[in-house]
Design a protein around this motif. Structure first.
Motif, PDB file in Angstrom:
ATOM      1  N   ASN A  37      13.328 -22.224 -25.022  1.00 35.49           N
ATOM      2  CA  ASN A  37      13.482 -21.294 -25.037  1.00 35.49           C
ATOM      3  C   ASN A  37      13.381 -20.295 -25.592  1.00 35.49           C
ATOM      4  N   ALA A 157      13.451 -20.799 -18.650  1.00 32.96           N
ATOM      5  CA  ALA A 157      12.753 -20.741 -18.351  1.00 32.96           C
ATOM      6  C   ALA A 157      12.903 -22.003 -17.152  1.00 32.96           C
ATOM      7  N   VAL A 215      14.806 -15.770 -14.598  1.00 36.92           N
ATOM      8  CA  VAL A 215      13.975 -16.155 -15.943  1.00 36.92           C
ATOM      9  C   VAL A 215      13.293 -14.161 -16.276  1.00 36.92           C
ATOM     10  N   ARG A 217      10.751 -13.239 -20.229  1.00 34.64           N
ATOM     11  CA  ARG A 217      10.261 -13.572 -21.192  1.00 34.64           C
ATOM     12  C   ARG A 217       9.207 -12.429 -21.389  1.00 34.64           C
ATOM     13  N   VAL A 227       2.044 -18.119 -20.738  1.00 36.85           N
ATOM     14  CA  VAL A 227       3.682 -17.238 -19.925  1.00 36.85           C
ATOM     15  C   VAL A 227       4.299 -17.597 -18.600  1.00 36.85           C
ATOM     16  N   GLU A 230       3.847 -21.567 -18.417  1.00 32.35           N
ATOM     17  CA  GLU A 230       5.098 -22.751 -19.409  1.00 32.35           C
ATOM     18  C   GLU A 230       5.670 -22.795 -18.420  1.00 32.35           C
ATOM     19  N   ILE A 231       6.613 -21.508 -17.423  1.00 32.56           N
ATOM     20  CA  ILE A 231       7.629 -21.192 -16.672  1.00 32.56           C
ATOM     21  C   ILE A 231       7.481 -21.934 -15.329  1.00 32.56           C
TER      22      ILE A 231
END
Length: 335
Positions: A37, A157, A215, A217, A227, A230-231
């Motif tokens: 995170n 995430a 989530v 970010r 991003v 990644e999530i």
């Protein structure tokens, strides 16, 4: 991994992910760091805090919309905010090149103080090192931040769920594109400037409307593309984006067309993306639009059952385009 560090290891793309996972996570092995995170969530006696650190090496150090000092405060405040915390305190450390202008340094420190005041945080400790000329490009700044996690909030995430709608708070790509144009001496017609701003007030308003945002970010290095990948990886889901709904200013579109770049991969410093249960998404969007930093907020996609593609874009002609993490370096020194 490669035998030597490359600029691409700092780009927020595949090489960055490889470096983090195959070196730092390998040796700093614990459940907190494995959560990946923006801030570590730590339990102390009587409270839960978020704790984060970041370094800033941007060139040029003064740019349209901000400077390295403003960037340092915003970057750390935003990492705490998107973790579901109220930012409270920062520390700052400066590595300064011998011969650097005292006037420029004062402007940077003043900018940090003004940005911290705007964000409602205090800079309470720091450190200064001066190194020989040529060992640093002007000044580098490290900031560390502590925030108090809101009660009954669980943002991570790994919490994206099928059916979640994905919202961004405004036009993407403005920071990275602005820095690139200034560095290259490209004059873009219009008001292209960095979106650098603290997002804690906006996030606080969002969480008042929906405490179950899964989530959040901030899309810095690697842009929205990095991003979202990644999530998707952390939550083991896929993301479907709608091309027509992604907000991009005409200035960024024009600059990207000129340079052959994709706004999805360009860094932001005042943009977040959030994954919200469908039944709450419109209320969250409405609340975001009330804030000056969310006036151009839009729903850009949704979480779908896992497919062969982790993140893909629905084009205007009905096709699909894979949105992978970037490979290589587009913008050195953008944060």
């Amino acid at each position: 991994m490669e035998n030597k560090i490359l600029l691409s290891h700092g780009s927020g793309g595949k090489q960055t992910s490889s470096l983090i996972n195959n070196l730092f996570v390998k040796y700093f092995d614990n459940n907190i760091i494995k959560a990946m995170n923006d801030s570590a969530q730590i339990k102390l006696v009587g409270t839960r805090i978020a704790f984060t650190t970041d370094s800033f090496v941007i060139s040029p150090q003064f740019f349209k919309g901000g400077d390295i000092g403003k960037l340092a405060v915003c970057g750390t405040v935003n990492d705490l905010s998107v973790s579901g915390a109220r930012p409270c305190y920062l520390t700052s450390a400066f590595i300064i090149e011998e011969g650097y202008s005292m006037e420029s340094l004062e402007l940077i420190v003043k900018s940090m103080a003004e940005t911290a005041k705007k964000a409602g945080v205090k800079i309470v400790a720091g450190d200064t090192k001066v190194v020989e000329k040529g060992n640093v490009d002007g000044v580098y700044i490290n900031t560390t931040g502590i925030g108090e996690l809101y009660n009954n909030i669980n943002i991570s995430a790994s919490r994206a769920e099928v059916g979640d709608l994905i919202i961004v708070n405004g036009n993407i790509g403005e920071h990275g594109m602005s820095i690139m144009c200034e560095r290259s001496g490209i004059d873009i017609y219009g008001e292209l400037k960095s979106d650098c701003d603290p997002l804690n007030e906006l996030v606080g308003c969002m969480l008042k409307v929906c405490k179950d945002i899964h989530v959040i970010r901030d899309a810095t290095r690697g842009g929205i593309a990095a991003v979202l990948n990644e999530i998707a990886e952390a939550s083991d889901v896929s993301v479907e984006l709608n091309y027509e709904n992604i907000p991009v200013s005409e200035e960024v579109k024009g600059a990207c067309e000129l340079l052959g770049l994709d706004p999805l991969y360009i860094a932001n410093e005042g943009k977040l993306c959030c994954f919200v249960p469908k039944e709450y998404a419109l209320n969250v969007l409405k609340e975001m639009k009330k804030n000056v930093l969310g006036k151009n907020a839009a729903i850009i996609g949704k979480v779908v059952e896992e497919t062969h593609y982790k993140v893909y874009l629905k084009t205007v002609v009905g096709g699909k385009r894979i949105v992978d993490m970037s490979s290589g370096e587009q913008f050195p020194r953008i944060c």
